[in-house]
Write an enzyme that holds these catalytic residues in place. Structure first.
Site, PDB file in Angstrom:
ATOM      1  N   TYR A  22       6.800  -4.294  15.727  1.00  0.00           N
ATOM      2  CA  TYR A  22       6.425  -4.634  14.353  1.00  0.00           C
ATOM      3  C   TYR A  22       7.574  -4.312  13.404  1.00  0.00           C
ATOM      4  O   TYR A  22       7.967  -5.131  12.571  1.00  0.00           O
ATOM      5  CB  TYR A  22       5.173  -3.863  13.949  1.00  0.00           C
ATOM      6  CG  TYR A  22       4.781  -4.028  12.503  1.00  0.00           C
ATOM      7  CD1 TYR A  22       4.063  -5.143  12.084  1.00  0.00           C
ATOM      8  CD2 TYR A  22       5.133  -3.081  11.544  1.00  0.00           C
ATOM      9  CE1 TYR A  22       3.702  -5.308  10.756  1.00  0.00           C
ATOM     10  CE2 TYR A  22       4.779  -3.226  10.220  1.00  0.00           C
ATOM     11  CZ  TYR A  22       4.063  -4.347   9.830  1.00  0.00           C
ATOM     12  OH  TYR A  22       3.723  -4.505   8.498  1.00  0.00           O
ATOM     13  N   SER A  45       8.219  -4.776   5.142  1.00  0.00           N
ATOM     14  CA  SER A  45       7.546  -3.482   5.226  1.00  0.00           C
ATOM     15  C   SER A  45       8.607  -2.392   5.226  1.00  0.00           C
ATOM     16  O   SER A  45       9.720  -2.591   5.742  1.00  0.00           O
ATOM     17  CB  SER A  45       6.712  -3.380   6.507  1.00  0.00           C
ATOM     18  OG  SER A  45       6.255  -2.058   6.719  1.00  0.00           O
TER      19      SER A  45
END
Length: 262
Positions: free
Chosen positions: A153, A140
């Site tokens: 995350y 990501s």
């Protein structure tokens, strides 16, 4: 390995994983689909078998559970047909670092980082031995940007990027291609996990657009593919700055600015 290798895809029941399954099936690859939701995978497999004629195996597994993870590792080690791994399974949690529970953070790290690492480890020795194959790790853009505030995350996705780059250094000379794919905001069910309303977000990429772009990067053998980044020169400059530091960060003595106490 067969001329057209089979592809094992994690998180294959929906979203990015299901779209990778669709695209690789249409390229003539047999598939092994891995996710918790067997019913969704079976519905996807039925459709793709009818539309493409490829062979599709369903392997239900929760990659945060040791026994299930070991089952998928065994398949990657022992099934010589599988020549491509798409490490897509992942999740996110809502809230700040202070508010998140240790249990939730640990499960997040287990799925996003530990399981991804172990699956790559399961297939890499076999691919290196035969001198071909590919590992695709879905990271990501958050892994490059602590400013986004998704601390744990983002840390797992920074791990995915670094691991992919390190594996590319190790496995590339042995004939194994490793790609890190870095999406930004994409229309998937992950937003339900954090309690966010994706309908209220801007600049949301559709899953099909993301995967199609990532596969162009795959075909070009890019080490890092960032579909939402319009100016590729920005990544080149970012990575170039990192490379420029390498010759200056290994020294026997501290730099002058750290020799005088404040």
């Amino acid at each position: 390995m067969s001329q057209i290798p089979a592809v094992l895809i994690t998180g294959a029941s929906t979203g990015i994983g299901a779209t990778y399954a669709d695209r690789f099936a249409r390229r003539g690859h047999d598939l092994v689909l891995v996710a918790r939701d067997a019913a969704r995978m079976e519905a996807l497999a039925v459709r793709l078998r009818e539309e493409t004629g490829v062979v599709i195996d369903i392997l239900p597994a929760d990659l945060t559970e040791a026994a299930d993870l070991a089952k998928v590792e065994g398949r990657l080690r022992n099934d010589a047909r599988i020549g491509i791994l798409v490490n897509n399974a992942g999740t996110a949690i809502g809230g700040t670092f202070v508010d998140q529970s240790v249990a939730d953070m640990t499960k997040l790290v287990t799925l996003n980082a530990t399981a991804l690492l172990r699956l790559a480890k399961a297939i890499a020795p076999r691919l290196a031995e035969i001198g071909e194959g590919a590992i695709v790790n879905i990271g990501s853009v958050v892994g490059t940007a602590p400013e986004f505030g998704l601390t744990v995350y983002g840390a797992t996705k920074a791990f995915v990027l670094f691991l992919s780059q390190g594996l590319a250094q190790e496995l590339g000379p042995k004939g194994v291609y490793v790609q890190a794919v870095l999406p930004a905001t994409t229309r998937t069910e992950i937003w339900d996990h954090v309690g966010a309303d994706i309908a209220a977000m801007s600049n949301v990429m559709e899953v099909g657009d993301l995967v199609d772009a990532a596969l162009i990067g795959f075909d070009r053998r890019e080490p890092v593919t960032i579909p939402p980044l319009h100016d590729a020169g920005q990544w080149d400059a970012f990575d170039g700055a990192r490379m420029a530091m390498l010759g200056n960060i290994v020294n026997a003595q501290p730099t002058e600015r750290y020799r005088t106490p404040a």
